[in-house]
Scaffold this active site. Structure first.
Site, PDB file in Angstrom:
ATOM      1  N   ALA A   1       0.818  -1.222   0.000  1.00  0.00           N
ATOM      2  CA  ALA A   1       0.000   0.000   0.000  1.00  0.00           C
ATOM      3  C   ALA A   1       0.851   1.272   0.000  1.00  0.00           C
ATOM      4  O   ALA A   1       0.374   2.336  -0.425  1.00  0.00           O
ATOM      5  CB  ALA A   1      -0.927  -0.016   1.208  1.00  0.00           C
TER       6      ALA A   1
ATOM      7  N   HIS B   1       3.391  -5.516  -8.788  1.00  0.00           N
ATOM      8  CA  HIS B   1       2.156  -5.723  -8.019  1.00  0.00           C
ATOM      9  C   HIS B   1       1.540  -7.037  -8.448  1.00  0.00           C
ATOM     10  O   HIS B   1       1.431  -7.315  -9.657  1.00  0.00           O
ATOM     11  CB  HIS B   1       1.170  -4.572  -8.235  1.00  0.00           C
ATOM     12  CG  HIS B   1       1.714  -3.288  -7.742  1.00  0.00           C
ATOM     13  ND1 HIS B   1       1.840  -3.006  -6.406  1.00  0.00           N
ATOM     14  CD2 HIS B   1       2.258  -2.254  -8.414  1.00  0.00           C
ATOM     15  CE1 HIS B   1       2.422  -1.829  -6.274  1.00  0.00           C
ATOM     16  NE2 HIS B   1       2.695  -1.354  -7.473  1.00  0.00           N
TER      17      HIS B   1
ATOM     18  N   ARG C   1      -8.765  -2.121  -9.853  1.00  0.00           N
ATOM     19  CA  ARG C   1      -9.257  -2.118  -8.469  1.00  0.00           C
ATOM     20  C   ARG C   1      -9.753  -0.721  -8.066  1.00  0.00           C
ATOM     21  O   ARG C   1     -10.093   0.084  -8.920  1.00  0.00           O
ATOM     22  CB  ARG C   1      -8.148  -2.655  -7.553  1.00  0.00           C
ATOM     23  CG  ARG C   1      -7.731  -4.076  -7.953  1.00  0.00           C
ATOM     24  CD  ARG C   1      -6.703  -4.641  -7.021  1.00  0.00           C
ATOM     25  NE  ARG C   1      -7.236  -4.805  -5.665  1.00  0.00           N
ATOM     26  CZ  ARG C   1      -6.483  -5.066  -4.602  1.00  0.00           C
ATOM     27  NH1 ARG C   1      -5.174  -5.203  -4.735  1.00  0.00           N
ATOM     28  NH2 ARG C   1      -7.029  -5.195  -3.414  1.00  0.00           N
TER      29      ARG C   1
HETATM   30  O1  CA2 Z   1      -1.151  -6.103  -5.820  1.00  0.00           O
HETATM   31  C1  CA2 Z   1      -0.221  -5.888  -5.062  1.00  0.00           C
HETATM   32  O2  CA2 Z   1       0.821  -6.549  -5.058  1.00  0.00           O
HETATM   33  C2  CA2 Z   1      -0.338  -4.782  -4.015  1.00  0.00           C
HETATM   34  O3  CA2 Z   1       0.924  -4.126  -3.939  1.00  0.00           O
HETATM   35  C3  CA2 Z   1      -0.659  -5.463  -2.705  1.00  0.00           C
HETATM   36  C4  CA2 Z   1      -0.944  -4.474  -1.559  1.00  0.00           C
HETATM   37  C5  CA2 Z   1      -1.964  -3.429  -1.979  1.00  0.00           C
HETATM   38  O4  CA2 Z   1      -2.112  -2.472  -0.956  1.00  0.00           O
HETATM   39  C6  CA2 Z   1      -1.564  -2.735  -3.266  1.00  0.00           C
HETATM   40  O5  CA2 Z   1      -2.574  -1.818  -3.619  1.00  0.00           O
HETATM   41  C7  CA2 Z   1      -1.374  -3.743  -4.389  1.00  0.00           C
HETATM   42  C8  CA2 Z   1      -1.507  -5.177  -0.322  1.00  0.00           C
HETATM   43  C9  CA2 Z   1      -0.788  -6.376   0.102  1.00  0.00           C
HETATM   44  C10 CA2 Z   1      -1.641  -7.125   1.090  1.00  0.00           C
HETATM   45  O6  CA2 Z   1      -1.301  -8.458   0.915  1.00  0.00           O
HETATM   46  C11 CA2 Z   1      -2.071  -9.407   1.509  1.00  0.00           C
HETATM   47  C12 CA2 Z   1      -2.043 -10.646   0.950  1.00  0.00           C
HETATM   48  C13 CA2 Z   1      -2.781 -11.653   1.491  1.00  0.00           C
HETATM   49  C14 CA2 Z   1      -3.528 -11.434   2.610  1.00  0.00           C
HETATM   50  C15 CA2 Z   1      -3.527 -10.194   3.179  1.00  0.00           C
HETATM   51  C16 CA2 Z   1      -2.789  -9.182   2.644  1.00  0.00           C
END
Ligand code: CA2
Length: 164
Positions: free
Chosen positions: A96, A119, A126
């Site tokens: 994030a 990403h 999204r």
């Molecule tokens: O798509 C991506 O890789 C992101 O960088 C992932 C971030 C998000 O805030 C970006 O907008 C896009 C969030 C990572 C959270 O990852 C989790 C994975 C599994 C369970 C909980 C969180």
């Protein structure tokens, strides 16, 4: 004279087993939770499985990879600062922080080690607030929406560049 030429040839030849590239893969907040929930968005691979996969990929290409995952912005900045002179390329998913961290942007700008932003999800499909990346401006490019394969694709790009 013949002896001298021979020694030069030995010096110039690539050392057997020498590393092609040293990668640093940085993952930001919450990416340690990969695979534990939201598999529809982030897939079912755990963070450890991702690291294992990239380690194997690096080995297959006579390269090495180190990993840094942190939920703290400062620790990610420290990792970026530590890269010059140690790593040839950075592959980074700032989580994030992508969307608002000017501090990470400045850290990437302050070093000359090239970085590709990755990403797992397609941030453009999204919420509106995920569509803009603050950090991508300091990167060679951005890969999104290809799942964890995106990290490997970024490494492959650097390996191909290195060959040219
Ligand atoms: O798509 C991506 O890789 C992101 O960088 C992932 C971030 C998000 O805030 C970006 O907008 C896009 C969030 C990572 C959270 O990852 C989790 C994975 C599994 C369970 C909980 C969180």
């Amino acid at each position: 004279m013949r002896e001298k030429v021979k020694r030069q040839q030995i010096f110039l030849a690539p050392r057997k087993g020498s590393l092609v590239m040293k990668f640093l893969v940085i993952n930001g907040p919450n990416l340690n939770l990969l695979g534990s929930r939201e598999p529809d968005i982030y897939g079912s691979h755990s963070y450890q499985e991702l690291c294992n996969r990239l380690t194997d990929y690096a080995k297959q290409h006579n390269s090495m990879v180190d990993f840094c995952q942190s939920n703290h912005e400062g620790a990610l900045i420290d990792a970026i600062h530590s890269a010059p002179g140690v790593y040839d390329a950075i592959v980074m998913n700032p989580g994030a922080l992508t969307h608002y961290s000017i501090a990470l942007l400045d850290a990437l700008k302050a070093i000359e080690v090239p970085c590709i932003e990755v990403h797992i999800s397609n941030i453009h499909q999204r919420e509106e607030f995920r569509r803009h990346s603050v950090t991508a401006a300091a990167c060679v490019g951005q890969i999104c929406g290809l799942g964890v394969y995106g990290y490997e694709a970024a490494m492959q790009y650097f390996l191909v560049q290195q060959e040219q």
